[in-house]
Scaffold this motif. Sequence first.
Motif, mmCIF file in Angstrom:
data_model
loop_
_atom_site.group_PDB
_atom_site.id
_atom_site.type_symbol
_atom_site.label_atom_id
_atom_site.label_comp_id
_atom_site.label_asym_id
_atom_site.label_seq_id
_atom_site.Cartn_x
_atom_site.Cartn_y
_atom_site.Cartn_z
ATOM 1 N N PRO A 163 -5.114 -7.808 1.624
ATOM 2 C CA PRO A 163 -5.908 -6.635 1.210
ATOM 3 C C PRO A 163 -5.324 -5.933 -0.012
ATOM 4 C CG PRO A 163 -5.560 -6.654 3.591
ATOM 5 C CD PRO A 163 -4.656 -7.707 3.010
ATOM 6 N N LEU A 164 -6.182 -5.636 -0.966
ATOM 7 C CA LEU A 164 -5.802 -4.910 -2.170
ATOM 8 C C LEU A 164 -6.896 -3.905 -2.501
ATOM 9 C CD1 LEU A 164 -4.564 -7.849 -4.455
ATOM 10 C CD2 LEU A 164 -3.105 -6.160 -3.315
ATOM 11 N N TRP A 165 -6.505 -2.783 -3.081
ATOM 12 C CA TRP A 165 -7.485 -1.801 -3.536
ATOM 13 C C TRP A 165 -8.122 -2.295 -4.829
ATOM 14 C CZ3 TRP A 165 -9.294 2.162 -0.796
ATOM 15 C CH2 TRP A 165 -8.526 2.616 0.289
ATOM 16 N N HIS A 166 -9.439 -2.144 -4.912
ATOM 17 C CA HIS A 166 -10.184 -2.508 -6.111
ATOM 18 C C HIS A 166 -10.826 -1.253 -6.686
ATOM 19 C CE1 HIS A 166 -9.982 -6.907 -5.373
ATOM 20 N NE2 HIS A 166 -9.935 -6.529 -4.098
ATOM 21 N N GLU A 167 -10.745 -1.114 -7.989
ATOM 22 C CA GLU A 167 -11.387 0.023 -8.663
ATOM 23 C C GLU A 167 -12.793 -0.381 -9.069
ATOM 24 O OE1 GLU A 167 -10.518 3.337 -12.153
ATOM 25 O OE2 GLU A 167 -8.976 1.888 -11.568
ATOM 26 N N LEU A 168 -13.786 0.368 -8.605
ATOM 27 C CA LEU A 168 -15.184 0.064 -8.859
ATOM 28 C C LEU A 168 -15.787 1.090 -9.814
ATOM 29 C CD1 LEU A 168 -16.291 -0.685 -5.181
ATOM 30 C CD2 LEU A 168 -15.302 -2.256 -6.846
#
Length: 277
Positions: free
Chosen positions: A190-195
Amino acid sequence: MVFPYFAPVVAIGFLMAAHSSAQIAASPQMDWEKLPPIPDREGFAGPFAGVTGGALLVAGGANIPGDKWADPFVKKWYDSIFILERPDAKWRAGGKLPRPLGYGVSISADDGVICLGGSDSTRHYADAFALHWKNGELKRKALPSLPMACANACGALVGRTIYMAGGIETPLATTALHSFWALDLDAPEPLWHELAPWPGPERMLAVAGALEGAFYLFSGAKLTAGDDGKPESRCASFCAMPTVSRQARAGSASPICRGRRWPRLHPPPPVAPGCWS
């Protein structure tokens, strides 16, 4: 009787307004019940809260234990965790947070109560972790840290993906964040994604919710620098929803929606005098 699992219900009136009157008529009625008060004389503002293992969990938060009208007043942050296992039970101590912390985002999920960001008396944090109550024991699981320190944000769970919007990076920030992040809890790593963010002003203290595969964002406040350089807030009444494509989710290795539009919903009720929309 235990607390049934639920995703946090926010801005229910706005969410229902997005559906037809026939759908609303078929919705079950919500009845509020008063639970035993948390065993603290002052109570807490901005705690993490949610349901895990059939129990209600409330953790951290802040209050003003002294003169609430003093200028300046003194606010105190807490690391206490309280557990209510049944609506007719007594609150019990559930342990401690890693540090005094409040004003973050909390989301109920199968993994437990997910706690994101937050602040203490001096700074904001990028911490992310899940609190899970099982067999009378509280366990904490670390999650990937947020892309930056953040407090006063909002978030919701769509399927197994966390979406988090807005907030502020530091206690003295004079602008809110125009950030929109996503974390797939079921990803192998799991990784944070910037949308792409919503097509409106940056905001903090907004309201988020999830319904039928979509993330909703309502209201909030925009920060500006006052004449003395200190932050001042203005209310916002913009509300939007990024459409999540079920077809795209099914055909992709990741359920995180990218490049989706943010259609504006029906206008919310009038904001308070002096606010803008």
